[in-house]
Write an enzyme that holds these catalytic residues in place. Structure first.
Site, PDB file in Angstrom:
ATOM      1  N   CYS A  75      76.659  68.601  46.785  1.00 34.13           N
ATOM      2  CA  CYS A  75      76.444  68.543  45.337  1.00 34.13           C
ATOM      3  C   CYS A  75      75.954  69.911  44.880  1.00 34.13           C
ATOM      4  O   CYS A  75      74.881  70.359  45.281  1.00 34.13           O
ATOM      5  CB  CYS A  75      75.422  67.473  44.980  1.00 34.13           C
ATOM      6  N   HIS A 166      88.209  66.657  45.366  1.00 32.25           N
ATOM      7  CA  HIS A 166      88.337  66.726  43.912  1.00 32.25           C
ATOM      8  C   HIS A 166      89.810  66.701  43.520  1.00 32.25           C
ATOM      9  O   HIS A 166      90.648  67.326  44.174  1.00 32.25           O
ATOM     10  CB  HIS A 166      87.711  68.014  43.371  1.00 32.25           C
ATOM     11  N   GLU A 214      82.505  61.169  38.815  1.00 31.85           N
ATOM     12  CA  GLU A 214      82.074  61.418  40.182  1.00 31.85           C
ATOM     13  C   GLU A 214      82.210  60.178  41.053  1.00 31.85           C
ATOM     14  O   GLU A 214      81.840  59.071  40.652  1.00 31.85           O
ATOM     15  CB  GLU A 214      80.616  61.900  40.203  1.00 31.85           C
ATOM     16  N   CYS A 223      78.905  68.575  37.251  1.00 31.78           N
ATOM     17  CA  CYS A 223      79.163  68.470  38.692  1.00 31.78           C
ATOM     18  C   CYS A 223      79.433  69.873  39.200  1.00 31.78           C
ATOM     19  O   CYS A 223      80.433  70.489  38.813  1.00 31.78           O
ATOM     20  CB  CYS A 223      80.354  67.555  38.963  1.00 31.78           C
ATOM     21  N   GLY A 226      82.464  70.142  41.273  1.00 31.85           N
ATOM     22  CA  GLY A 226      83.578  69.901  40.359  1.00 31.85           C
ATOM     23  C   GLY A 226      83.903  71.116  39.505  1.00 31.85           C
ATOM     24  O   GLY A 226      85.072  71.387  39.215  1.00 31.85           O
TER      25      GLY A 226
END
Length: 281
Positions: A75, A166, A214, A223, A226
């Site tokens: 993360c 992703h 997510e 994110c 992301g």
């Protein structure tokens, strides 16, 4: 059993942080504890829980859990918050530290102001583009501008892993029922480990707007991984330059892809919201 916690966020992507040096929770109980703490009605409320632990291979370990009680590999917003936590609480005096997550080491630079971490830059490593390693089921070695069928409607996806999967979709995020379409992407059969999904609008060569669904959490305000995947997808498709500001619901995150070294750098803020103590039994 009472434990101390710190609520933090990076551009609105919020987690409950627990100091694993001091607080000990039985491993078997962690999924249930994470679900209770993350609940926004009956718990503290967060996108998940992150434990800050000792590490044998880095300065610290980030043990990340999604709000639904599942483990996650990485993360970006979370790791910036871990860096702020250990710096602000004097667990380290170094402005360059290493943090382990799921056995992978990230290199962090802290930019302090008045004794506290203000901005954090993370070397997020190399983007993974090979389909089978992301993983995404595809007949292509790299899934770039590929077609996916979502209940009879075609979308074009570019898939990237930043340690977690992703799927980047170039769809206007302002005109999107993300609560409906997000789970369809997350649980699509082409993603064996499910996926995070970014819905992106390119504004110019250095700015994009993004909303994210997510995996294991739902829509969040930001994110970090992301944003990295979004920038990579934009660059691969020729939409932006190698430096991109990703505008998410919770703020702005700056991403740079150094094509010579093939490394992604993410810079953004992290904030402490409040601290407390809670009974987890």
């Amino acid at each position: 059993m009472n434990i101390k916690f710190t609520k933090m966020h990076g551009c609105g992507n919020d987690y409950v942080y627990i100091n694993g040096f001091e607080e000990k929770i039985d491993e078997a109980k962690k999924p249930g504890v994470v679900q209770r703490l993350s609940d926004r009605h009956f718990g503290i409320g967060s996108d998940g829980v992150i434990f800050i632990n000792p590490s044998d291979i880095a300065d610290f370990e980030m043990e990340m859990w999604n709000a639904d009680g599942t483990r996650a590999e990485m993360c970006g917003n979370g790791i910036r918050s871990v860096a702020k936590y250990v710096y602000d609480k004097k667990m380290t005096t170094k402005e360059e530290i290493t943090i382990e997550s799921m056995g992978k080491i990230k290199y962090i630079t802290i930019f302090p102001k008045d004794g506290e971490a203000e901005l954090i830059k993370v070397d997020m490593g190399e983007p993974i583009l090979k389909s089978e390693l992301i993983p995404v089921i595809s007949d292509k070695n790299e899934t770039i501008d590929d077609i996916i069928d979502i209940r009879g409607e075609e979308y074009r996806i570019t898939c990237v892993s930043m340690g977690n999967p992703h799927a980047v979709v170039f769809e206007d995020p302002d005109n999107l029922d993300i609560d409906k379409i997000g789970p369809l992407f997350e649980n699509h059969e082409r993603f064996p480990k499910r996926t995070n999904t970014e819905f992106v609008k390119v504004q110019d060569r250095n700015n994009v707007k993004m909303r994210v669904w997510e995996r294991g959490t739902g829509e969040t305000l930001a994110c970090g991984t992301g944003c990295c995947a979004t920038a990579v997808a934009c660059i691969l498709n020729g939409f932006t330059d190698n430096k991109v500001t990703v505008h998410v619901l919770g703020g702005d995150i700056n991403i740079e892809w150094n094509r010579e070294t093939n490394r992604i750098f993410m810079t953004g803020p992290a904030k402490i919201v409040f601290e407390g103590e809670i009974d987890i039994d």
